[in-house]
Structures are given as C-alpha cells and as structure tokens.
Enzyme design. Sequence first.
Site, mmCIF file in Angstrom:
data_model
loop_
_atom_site.group_PDB
_atom_site.id
_atom_site.type_symbol
_atom_site.label_atom_id
_atom_site.label_comp_id
_atom_site.label_asym_id
_atom_site.label_seq_id
_atom_site.Cartn_x
_atom_site.Cartn_y
_atom_site.Cartn_z
ATOM 1 N N LYS A 116 72.907 53.258 9.362
ATOM 2 C CA LYS A 116 72.697 54.273 8.325
ATOM 3 C C LYS A 116 73.695 54.113 7.182
ATOM 4 O O LYS A 116 73.347 54.292 6.017
ATOM 5 C CB LYS A 116 72.797 55.681 8.919
ATOM 6 C CG LYS A 116 71.626 56.010 9.829
ATOM 7 C CD LYS A 116 71.653 57.452 10.286
ATOM 8 C CE LYS A 116 70.481 57.723 11.219
ATOM 9 N NZ LYS A 116 70.414 59.113 11.670
ATOM 10 N N LYS A 199 61.735 49.342 14.698
ATOM 11 C CA LYS A 199 61.242 50.611 15.249
ATOM 12 C C LYS A 199 60.574 51.420 14.143
ATOM 13 O O LYS A 199 60.939 51.288 12.963
ATOM 14 C CB LYS A 199 62.392 51.406 15.877
ATOM 15 C CG LYS A 199 63.363 51.972 14.882
ATOM 16 C CD LYS A 199 64.330 52.979 15.509
ATOM 17 C CE LYS A 199 65.239 53.517 14.409
ATOM 18 N NZ LYS A 199 66.272 54.418 14.818
ATOM 19 N N LYS A 202 61.621 57.026 9.925
ATOM 20 C CA LYS A 202 61.384 57.744 8.667
ATOM 21 C C LYS A 202 62.053 57.026 7.504
ATOM 22 O O LYS A 202 61.700 57.214 6.363
ATOM 23 C CB LYS A 202 61.869 59.185 8.776
ATOM 24 C CG LYS A 202 63.345 59.328 9.086
ATOM 25 C CD LYS A 202 63.744 60.763 9.393
ATOM 26 C CE LYS A 202 65.149 60.802 9.971
ATOM 27 N NZ LYS A 202 65.377 61.750 10.999
#
Length: 337
Positions: A116, A199, A202
Amino acid sequence: MASERSRVLSGIQPSAGSFHLGNYLGAVRQWVALQDTHDAFYMLADLHAITVPQAPADLRANTRLAAAQILGAGLDPERCTLFVQSHVPEHAELGWVMNCLTGFGEAARMTQFKDKSAKQGTEGTSVGLFTYPVLQVADILLYQAHQVPVGEDQRQHIELTRDLAERFNGRYGETFTVPDAYILKETAKIYDLQEPANKMSKSASSVKGLINLMDEPKVTAKKVKSAVTDTDTVVRYDPVGKPGVSNLLGIYSNLTGASIAELEQKYDGKMYGALKTDLAEVVVDFVTPFRARTQEYLDDPETLDSILAKGAEKARTVAAETLAQVYDKVGFLPAKR
Ligand code: TYM
C-alpha cells in the site's frame, strides 16, 4: 449459550463503497456461516479506512453501505454483533498499547503495508498506514477472539496478532487469547478477471477485472464474459498453467456448490465461451437478490443505525473489560471516581 461458543472477530474496511467478489467469498460468506456456530463479532473498520485519505461524506455513506451489504449477505444482527469500529473507542486505546509493544522492524515487514505504501509514495504514506496492522491486532485481542475469518492477504496480520498476544502475556501475565486465522483454502484468494496473477482488489489498476457486488448486473455479466483466459481451449483446473480459467472455475464452484471435477466434466469438449456465459448467469443470479436486500437496508437508515448502535453497545461491554485488564497490567494508575 452464546458465551460458551468460541468467539470469532473479523472486519472489513468500508472505504470502497461496493464490496467485491473477493471480499464476499474470502470473508463475508464465512462470517454468515459462523454466526450460527460461534459468538461472532464483525466490524466496519472505519479507523483503518482513514489510513488513506477519505472524503468525509463518502466515508459516512460508505460505512452505512458496508453495513447494508453485510446484512444483505445474510448477517443477522440478532445472531451476531455488528458494529462500527469508531463507535468503540477501546480499539484506538488498545492500539496505542500494542504500538508500544511492536518493534519498528517488525511493523516494517508487513507486506500489506509495503504494497500500500508503494502505491501512496513516501510523502503520501501516513504513519497510520504503517501502524494499521497493529490496530488490527488490537481489534482482535479486545474480543479475546479464538478465530479470525479472513482471506489469505490478512494471514500475516494474524501472525502478528499471535506474536503480540504472546509477548504481552509473557511480559505482563496471561491476558489475551492467542487467535488462529480461519482461512478456507477454496476461497482464500480470488483473482482479478483481467490479471489472474493478481488478487481481486479494490485498488486494482483497472476495474475491468473487478466484480463489484453493487454494480449493475449487466456490467457484471459483461466483465465475466470478457475475463482473460488462455490460448488453449480445454476447460481444466490448473492454477499455474491456466490461472484465468482456474479462477473462473473456482468462482463457479464456490457460488454453486458444484465441485471442480463436476465442472470440468460439464465443460468437457466445450469452449471457454460456454463456461463464461454460464458463469455470468451464476454471478448475476447471486448479485441480483443480494443487491435488492442491501437496497432495503439502505432505504431504512434509521433501522440500520439502530442495529449499529446496539452492536456498538454489546461490543463495548466486551472491549471495555479487556482494556481495563490491560491498563491494570501495564501499570496505569486508575482514575479516582
Ligand atoms: P479488507 O477490507 O481489505 O478486506 C475484507 C476481507 O476480504 C478479504 N479479501 C479477499 N479474500 C479473498 N480473495 C480476495 N481477492 C480478497 N480481497 C479481500 C480480506 O482478506 C478480508 O478478510 N485489515 C482488514 C480489515 C480488518 C480486520 C480487522 C480483519 C480490520 N481489523 C480485524 C480481521 C480482523 C482489511 O483491510 O480487509
């Protein structure tokens, strides 16, 4: 009696608006099943959501939307405890104590943080994002959860939870239950339909491979029909050699209960188009009633808010008891009342 059952806790960030199919198959579906066998606590992790910037009005709306979707998926507030993380201040309070028990290097090794923060850049990465796995540790330990139903991407955070629970217990005396991850092999990782090596997420670079449950079913059907497969033509489960087709078979099997072997047989001698057309129908049949149930809750925000208020009250009773023990064990002077 609920209190004799073993306890589960899990959470989902309410930041994305619609849940995607990975959230549902990897986590929420298990939550629904576990409410019948466990003393279940489920949380909308809004404190986690603000580790990256959120527009306040969107966050508020998305938190209600997340609650409505969880209920739409079949969670029953009479059989479990559903609450918003920020309604229970003990999360932030225990989070601080746990931060003080975590090594800097230990936190820096969290792969979710690394992924992230790479997307946010150094200046855009908040300290909150860095310590977010530790807040997750507090989320779990506050409820003395035995099991944590999540997808594969959360496994490392559950490992951290176990390490910190053991560290605290070792240093201050037996306090926390050391939890296990509850990850089902078949649904641990649902992949992106366009980039089946990644994966479903979002934060994918394109929404084309992302099945958002609240999207118009027409849009969803189109995404399934345009899923990336391979240049071969045989419908066979082989995650390494045929990741796209294998992901479609996995989703199909999980949504219908048909085994992979049955599906391979069903599509023997047929082309990928037939598999995709049928799967598009399966997905549409799943999302259509789900969206309708979710919409019912969204249309009645008062009921929704009162479900969340009751959930927070139940959650606080448990969380406050754990936090009081922790404050005592670490040596905080009790406030005179
Ligand atoms: P979040 O909001 O990113 O995801 C919610 C749940 O969905 C699962 N998931 C998937 N499962 C299978 N395949 C996928 N492609 C996929 N994508 C997402 C996640 O594993 C997760 O179970 N940190 C957590 C929220 C959290 C939490 C907690 C979880 C906060 N506190 C305490 C458990 C216990 C998160 O960001 O999940």
